[in-house]
Design an enzyme around this catalytic site. Structure first.
Site, short mmCIF file in Angstrom:
data_model
loop_
_atom_site.label_atom_id
_atom_site.label_comp_id
_atom_site.label_asym_id
_atom_site.label_seq_id
_atom_site.Cartn_x
_atom_site.Cartn_y
_atom_site.Cartn_z
N LYS A 152 0.92 -1.17 0.08
CA LYS A 152 -0.05 0.09 -0.12
C LYS A 152 1.04 1.25 0.04
CE LYS A 152 -3.88 1.80 2.43
NZ LYS A 152 -5.05 1.62 3.94
N SER A 195 -9.63 1.92 2.97
CA SER A 195 -8.66 2.33 2.09
C SER A 195 -7.64 1.79 1.23
CB SER A 195 -8.08 3.62 2.70
OG SER A 195 -7.18 3.05 3.73
N SER A 206 -9.73 -0.56 7.28
CA SER A 206 -9.20 -0.32 6.04
C SER A 206 -8.37 -1.57 5.29
CB SER A 206 -8.18 0.85 5.63
OG SER A 206 -9.17 1.70 5.65
N1 GLN Z 1 -12.85 4.18 6.60
C1 GLN Z 1 -12.05 4.61 7.75
C2 GLN Z 1 -12.02 6.17 7.57
O1 GLN Z 1 -12.14 6.64 6.56
C3 GLN Z 1 -10.97 3.83 8.01
C4 GLN Z 1 -9.92 4.33 7.29
C5 GLN Z 1 -8.67 3.25 7.39
O2 GLN Z 1 -8.84 2.18 8.27
N2 GLN Z 1 -7.51 3.64 7.16
O3 GLN Z 1 -11.14 6.78 8.35
#
Ligand code: GLN
Length: 490
Positions: free
Chosen positions: A78, A153, A177
């Protein structure tokens, strides 16, 4: 089956028996990338020349017979995880040309094991989002249906793995994410216990909830990847020195007598998207394998999402403060004075990132601190206590990963509150720091994958993986591959 479709453990066997070479495997991955990447958009940067050179080195190690499990295996990273000499953008304009001079500990460990870094995968800017649409560069599409999001994400990592563009990947998980995109793309994703895997070199979003973890095609592969990246790291002040078990050895298939908690209050909130049926399907398989499924209650669980967004935004507003064009970030060179230089530089952030900074700054202001930030911290403790209580009576907890399957691109972009709902079942484990695994548990009628989560006691990844693996074997869901088409129903 083609090399680029095989699991890591299948490839390990072929490599160790000398049936194939890392160079052949890596070449098959890059030819798949050429074939599908313009449809999927999983990668922000490809690392082909270095990857081919690394594969050659891996083949030499394999020939000498002293190779680790991951030697010669193609892995995607990532793009918020630092890679020495390879651009690391966090999918943000502000880091568009940033090339780190060092490797994150997890990347260094993978390289040491002989793994081959294929490239850097797309994400929501700085990990903020649930659809990978908040990337400043491109959206990633769900290989099961190109009109749907891959989740986020870590959507680029999830899409790369299921599309055959990498054999496994690393993601990061602050509120879900790793697990939510894993569920949307039909792969396995593990958020480890806080402190088990080093965060040194992970660009922080909300440091008290950020984790790095594996995203793979099956549970055995997740165990192998976890083994390679877990362990004490002197450069991460939150690293825990827990001794590591042999995660693969834990995959015995024997879960008889184990107690699985099913939080009825949270499961009752599930709508009719096939998710409830799939979850009870998992419970039935676990029971048929000799586990006992018991109803439990997590009374504060329904506040997890709200609590997460308050605390995460507060931490994000602080951790992104250093991107000001002076300390870090691409400076806007047109500005004539310091203040406009700061504002123009920070104007490069995307709108969701700006929203989080504003919300975070607001909840930390003196007049809101007690009513929002401090209160959310107390709720975080209550959620942790609920989970501790439940896990003192059960070995693991079973939850859906997401309330719905993958949704259409663009569908939730205009409604952040709706987007945030994606994390209702995942953010609990981040708030409590406990391990949580998402395993594929079937498909909707429209052919979209669904995932179930197995949460466990701190540092008991071995049990979480054992249950996930037993389920995977017991359910024997027929393997499918995405056809990379656009479907009209979902
Ligand atoms: N969807 C969550 C956010 O937008 C978690 C994101 C993540 O785990 N990096 O913050």
């Amino acid at each position: 089956m083609q090399l680029n479709q095989m699991t890591i453990h299948q490839l390990r066997e072929l490599l160790q028996r000398g049936v194939t070479t890392s160079q052949e495997i890596v070449a098959s991955v890059f030819s798949r990338i050429e074939e599908v990447e313009d449809k999927v958009g999983a990668y922000l940067t490809l690392n082909k020349d270095q990857a081919m050179a690394a594969a050659k080195r891996a083949d030499t190690m394999l020939a000498q017979g002293d190779a680790d499990d991951l030697c010669g295996i193609p892995i995607a990273i990532k793009d918020n995880i630092s890679t020495s000499g390879i651009r690391t953008t966090c999918a943000s304009k502000i880091l568009e040309n940033y090339v780190p001079p060092f490797d994150a500990t997890v990347v260094a460990k993978l390289k040491e094991a002989g793994a081959v870094i294929i490239g850097k995968t797309n994400l929501d800017e700085f990990g903020l989002g649930s659809s990978t649409e908040n990337s400043s560069f491109q959206p990633t599409r769900n290989p099961w249906d190109l009109s749907k999001v891959p989740g986020g994400s870590s959507g680029g990592s999830a899409a790369a793995v299921i599309a055959g563009e990498a054999s496994g990947a690393l993601g990061s998980d602050t509120g879900g994410s790793i697990r939510q995109p894993a569920a949307f793309c039909g792969i396995v994703g593990l958020k480890p216990t806080y402190g088990l895997v080093s965060r040194y070199g992970l660009v922080p979003a909300a440091a008290s909830m950020d984790h790095v973890g594996p995203m793979t095609r099956d549970v055995r592969d997740a165990a192998l990847l976890l083994q390679a990246i877990a362990g004490w790291c002197e450069k991460d002040p939150t690293s825990h020195g827990a001794s590591l078990p042999d995660y693969e050895a834990a995959l015995t298939g024997d879960i008889s007598g184990m107690i699985v908690g099913l939080p009825k209050d949270l499961v009752a909130t599930l709508g009719d998207h096939g998710t409830k049926e799939a979850l009870y399907g998992v419970a039935n398989v676990l029971e048929s394998l000799g586990a006992r499924v018991e109803e439990i209650s997590l009374p504060h669980g329904r506040y997890a999402m709200a609590c997460f967004y308050i605390l995460a935004s507060a931490e994000i507003s602080s951790s992104l403060g250093c991107f000001d064009g002076v300390r870090l970030g691409k400076r806007d060179l047109e500005a004539r004075d310091t203040v406009s230089m700061f504002t123009k530089t920070r104007g490069q952030f995307g709108s969701e990132t700006k929203r989080r900074i504003l919300v975070g700054t607001a909840v930390l202001q003196a007049e809101n601190y007690a009513t929002h930030y401090a209160k959310a911290q107390r709720v975080r403790t209550l959620i942790k206590v609920d989970l501790d209580n439940a896990l003192s009576k059960c070995h693991v907890i079973l939850l859906p990963t997401t309330p719905t399957p993958a949704f259409p691109l663009g569908h939730k972009l205009g409604d952040p509150m709706d987007m945030y709902q994606s994390d209702v079942f995942t953010s609990l484990a981040n708030l409590a720091g406990i391990p949580a695994l998402s395993v594929p548990c079937g498909y909707t009628k429209g052919g979209l994958p669904l995932g179930a989560q197995i949460l466990g006691r701190p540092f008991d990844e071995a049990t979480v993986l054992k249950v996930g693996h037993a389920y995977e074997q017991g359910a024997s869901i027929e393997p499918r591959w995405p056809q990379m088409e656009v479907h009209t129903n979902g």
